[in-house]
Scaffold this motif. Structure first.
Motif, PDB file in Angstrom:
ATOM      1  N   LEU A   1      -0.375  -0.577  -4.822  1.00 32.12           N
ATOM      2  CA  LEU A   1      -1.444   0.438  -4.860  1.00 32.12           C
ATOM      3  C   LEU A   1      -0.809   1.779  -4.526  1.00 32.12           C
ATOM      4  O   LEU A   1      -0.042   1.886  -3.563  1.00 32.12           O
ATOM      5  CB  LEU A   1      -2.519   0.082  -3.834  1.00 32.12           C
ATOM      6  N   ASP A   2      -1.078   2.770  -5.338  1.00 36.15           N
ATOM      7  CA  ASP A   2      -0.599   4.124  -5.037  1.00 36.15           C
ATOM      8  C   ASP A   2      -1.549   5.099  -5.714  1.00 36.15           C
ATOM      9  O   ASP A   2      -2.202   4.751  -6.704  1.00 36.15           O
ATOM     10  CB  ASP A   2       0.832   4.334  -5.557  1.00 36.15           C
ATOM     11  N   MET A   3      -1.616   6.318  -5.181  1.00 34.69           N
ATOM     12  CA  MET A   3      -2.555   7.259  -5.777  1.00 34.69           C
ATOM     13  C   MET A   3      -1.925   8.095  -6.897  1.00 34.69           C
ATOM     14  O   MET A   3      -2.627   8.872  -7.538  1.00 34.69           O
ATOM     15  CB  MET A   3      -3.200   8.139  -4.707  1.00 34.69           C
TER      16      MET A   3
ATOM     17  N   SER B   1      -6.674   5.098  -3.662  1.00 29.63           N
ATOM     18  CA  SER B   1      -6.274   5.633  -2.367  1.00 29.63           C
ATOM     19  C   SER B   1      -6.240   4.517  -1.330  1.00 29.63           C
ATOM     20  O   SER B   1      -7.130   3.652  -1.316  1.00 29.63           O
ATOM     21  CB  SER B   1      -7.253   6.709  -1.904  1.00 29.63           C
ATOM     22  N   GLY B   2      -5.250   4.576  -0.496  1.00 30.37           N
ATOM     23  CA  GLY B   2      -5.157   3.624   0.617  1.00 30.37           C
ATOM     24  C   GLY B   2      -6.269   3.831   1.637  1.00 30.37           C
ATOM     25  O   GLY B   2      -6.466   3.002   2.516  1.00 30.37           O
ATOM     26  N   LEU B   3      -6.999   4.947   1.506  1.00 36.82           N
ATOM     27  CA  LEU B   3      -8.106   5.191   2.419  1.00 36.82           C
ATOM     28  C   LEU B   3      -9.390   4.543   1.919  1.00 36.82           C
ATOM     29  O   LEU B   3     -10.393   4.506   2.616  1.00 36.82           O
ATOM     30  CB  LEU B   3      -8.317   6.708   2.584  1.00 36.82           C
TER      31      LEU B   3
ATOM     32  N   LEU C   1       0.850  -1.199   0.000  1.00 35.23           N
ATOM     33  CA  LEU C   1       0.000   0.000   0.000  1.00 35.23           C
ATOM     34  C   LEU C   1       0.889   1.254   0.000  1.00 35.23           C
ATOM     35  O   LEU C   1       1.715   1.425   0.896  1.00 35.23           O
ATOM     36  CB  LEU C   1      -0.907  -0.037   1.229  1.00 35.23           C
ATOM     37  N   GLY C   2       0.735   2.087  -1.012  1.00 37.86           N
ATOM     38  CA  GLY C   2       1.640   3.243  -1.187  1.00 37.86           C
ATOM     39  C   GLY C   2       2.925   2.763  -1.822  1.00 37.86           C
ATOM     40  O   GLY C   2       4.024   3.093  -1.394  1.00 37.86           O
ATOM     41  N   CYS C   3       2.785   1.995  -2.896  1.00 42.33           N
ATOM     42  CA  CYS C   3       3.933   1.254  -3.466  1.00 42.33           C
ATOM     43  C   CYS C   3       4.909   2.156  -4.202  1.00 42.33           C
ATOM     44  O   CYS C   3       6.032   1.748  -4.484  1.00 42.33           O
ATOM     45  CB  CYS C   3       3.426   0.168  -4.410  1.00 42.33           C
TER      46      CYS C   3
HETATM   47  C1  LIG Z   1       7.571   8.147   0.787  1.00 44.79           C
HETATM   48  S1  LIG Z   1       6.677   7.263  -0.456  1.00 44.79           S
HETATM   49  C2  LIG Z   1       7.012   5.590   0.010  1.00 44.79           C
HETATM   50  C3  LIG Z   1       6.931   4.666  -1.139  1.00 44.79           C
HETATM   51  C4  LIG Z   1       7.191   3.204  -0.870  1.00 44.79           C
HETATM   52  N1  LIG Z   1       6.237   2.650   0.060  1.00 44.79           N
HETATM   53  C5  LIG Z   1       8.598   3.026  -0.354  1.00 44.79           C
HETATM   54  O1  LIG Z   1       8.785   2.838   0.832  1.00 44.79           O
HETATM   55  O2  LIG Z   1       9.528   3.103  -1.165  1.00 44.79           O
HETATM   56  C6  LIG Z   1       4.973   7.464   0.000  1.00 44.79           C
HETATM   57  C7  LIG Z   1       4.016   6.964  -1.060  1.00 44.79           C
HETATM   58  O3  LIG Z   1       2.701   6.928  -0.509  1.00 44.79           O
HETATM   59  C8  LIG Z   1       1.805   7.330  -1.516  1.00 44.79           C
HETATM   60  N2  LIG Z   1       0.548   7.793  -0.879  1.00 44.79           N
HETATM   61  C9  LIG Z   1       0.348   8.863  -0.096  1.00 44.79           C
HETATM   62  N3  LIG Z   1      -0.945   8.946   0.282  1.00 44.79           N
HETATM   63  C10 LIG Z   1      -1.585   7.898  -0.295  1.00 44.79           C
HETATM   64  C11 LIG Z   1      -2.920   7.427  -0.292  1.00 44.79           C
HETATM   65  N4  LIG Z   1      -3.922   8.068   0.358  1.00 44.79           N
HETATM   66  N5  LIG Z   1      -3.207   6.317  -0.985  1.00 44.79           N
HETATM   67  C12 LIG Z   1      -2.252   5.656  -1.666  1.00 44.79           C
HETATM   68  N6  LIG Z   1      -0.960   6.045  -1.708  1.00 44.79           N
HETATM   69  C13 LIG Z   1      -0.632   7.165  -1.037  1.00 44.79           C
HETATM   70  C14 LIG Z   1       2.538   8.419  -2.263  1.00 44.79           C
HETATM   71  O4  LIG Z   1       2.000   8.634  -3.555  1.00 44.79           O
HETATM   72  C15 LIG Z   1       3.964   7.864  -2.294  1.00 44.79           C
HETATM   73  O5  LIG Z   1       4.212   7.118  -3.456  1.00 44.79           O
END
Ligand SMILES: C[S@@+](CC[C@H](N)C(=O)[O-])C[C@H]1O[C@@H](n2cnc3c(N)ncnc32)[C@H](O)[C@@H]1O
Length: 231
Positions: A66-68, A86-88, A45-47
């Motif tokens: 999953l990422d937005m 969205s992860g929400l 989640l937030g990939c």
């Molecule tokens: C700092 S990055 C971390 C990426 C990855 N998890 C890593 O550790 O390499 C944060 C990620 O969370 C995603 N993100 C933030 N809010 C989100 C949401 N509501 N739903 C899905 N993804 C989200 C951002 O788009 C971003 O790609």
């Protein structure tokens, strides 16, 4: 050298010098979890670009990202199936995943409680949340965020420390089995060699300093990881 940038396509072991990995204790724990035969469905989640997904692939596991942000998801697709969402509000049925892996996302997501509720919904009974986060126990991180509340263009929305994060996870209906802080100064090294590549050659020395700092001042760790089972 192609250094860490979660917006770029990466392959495990290629974008960071191997010595950097020595200060990331969660790799050993995640691998032990993910190679278990009953772990089949994994959500990252937030990939972002799929950095974690590529690592899981090297453990012989496929995962769903999953990422937005669509352009990040496009890069993640190199490493497996991935969706823009969205992860929400994860667009999958309840009780789908054995593991939901969330690394450095909660401090961006802007609704930690809602995110944990959604993660719990999509986990199978006894499913595992694997959480890696930055926490505000380190005064440099805390003040740095006050001065600059975003990271690579993503807003930072949460101000939990190690203790309050553990409480939030437990209150959301999880039983925590492992919780560790790490990286007292090492996070600086995630940034500096990107800006000044010649510093990369000092990484092995800095790893030694970091390991000593973590032993002496672990409670100021800027990062933590938690493994928690759905109750
Ligand atoms: C700092 S990055 C971390 C990426 C990855 N998890 C890593 O550790 O390499 C944060 C990620 O969370 C995603 N993100 C933030 N809010 C989100 C949401 N509501 N739903 C899905 N993804 C989200 C951002 O788009 C971003 O790609």
């Amino acid at each position: 050298m192609n250094l860490m940038d979660y917006r770029k396509p990466v392959q495990f072991g290629e974008n960071w010098s191997p010595s950097r990995y020595k200060v990331l204790p969660y790799f050993r724990v995640e691998k032990a979890l993910l190679v278990q035969p009953d772990v089949e469905q994994i959500l990252d989640l937030g990939c972002a670009n799929g950095w974690n997904m590529s690592r899981f692939g090297q453990y012989g596991r496929s995962s769903i990202g999953l990422d937005m942000v669509p352009e990040r998801v496009r890069l993640a697709l190199e490493h497996g199936p991935a969706m823009v969402a969205s992860g929400l509000e994860v667009p999958v049925a309840a009780e789908t995943f054995d593991v939901v892996y969330v690394q450095h996302v909660l401090h961006h997501i802007g609704g930690v409680e809602d995110a944990l509720r959604e993660i719990r919904r999509v986990l199978k009974p006894d499913g595992i949340l694997f959480l890696v986060e930055t926490v505000e126990d380190n005064p440099i991180i805390r003040w740095g965020r006050r001065l600059y509340p975003s990271w690579m263009g993503d807003e930072i929305n949460a101000d939990f420390d190690f203790s309050s994060l553990r409480k939030q996870v437990a209150d959301a209906g999880f039983q925590i089995s492992t919780a560790e802080q790490y990286s007292v100064l090492f996070w600086i090294w995630e940034i500096l060699p990107d800006q000044f590549p010649m510093m990369e050659r000092f990484t092995p020395k800095f790893v030694t300093i970091e390991q000593l700092m973590a032993r002496l001042f672990g409670k100021y760790g800027a990062h933590c990881f938690l493994v928690a089972k759905k109750r």
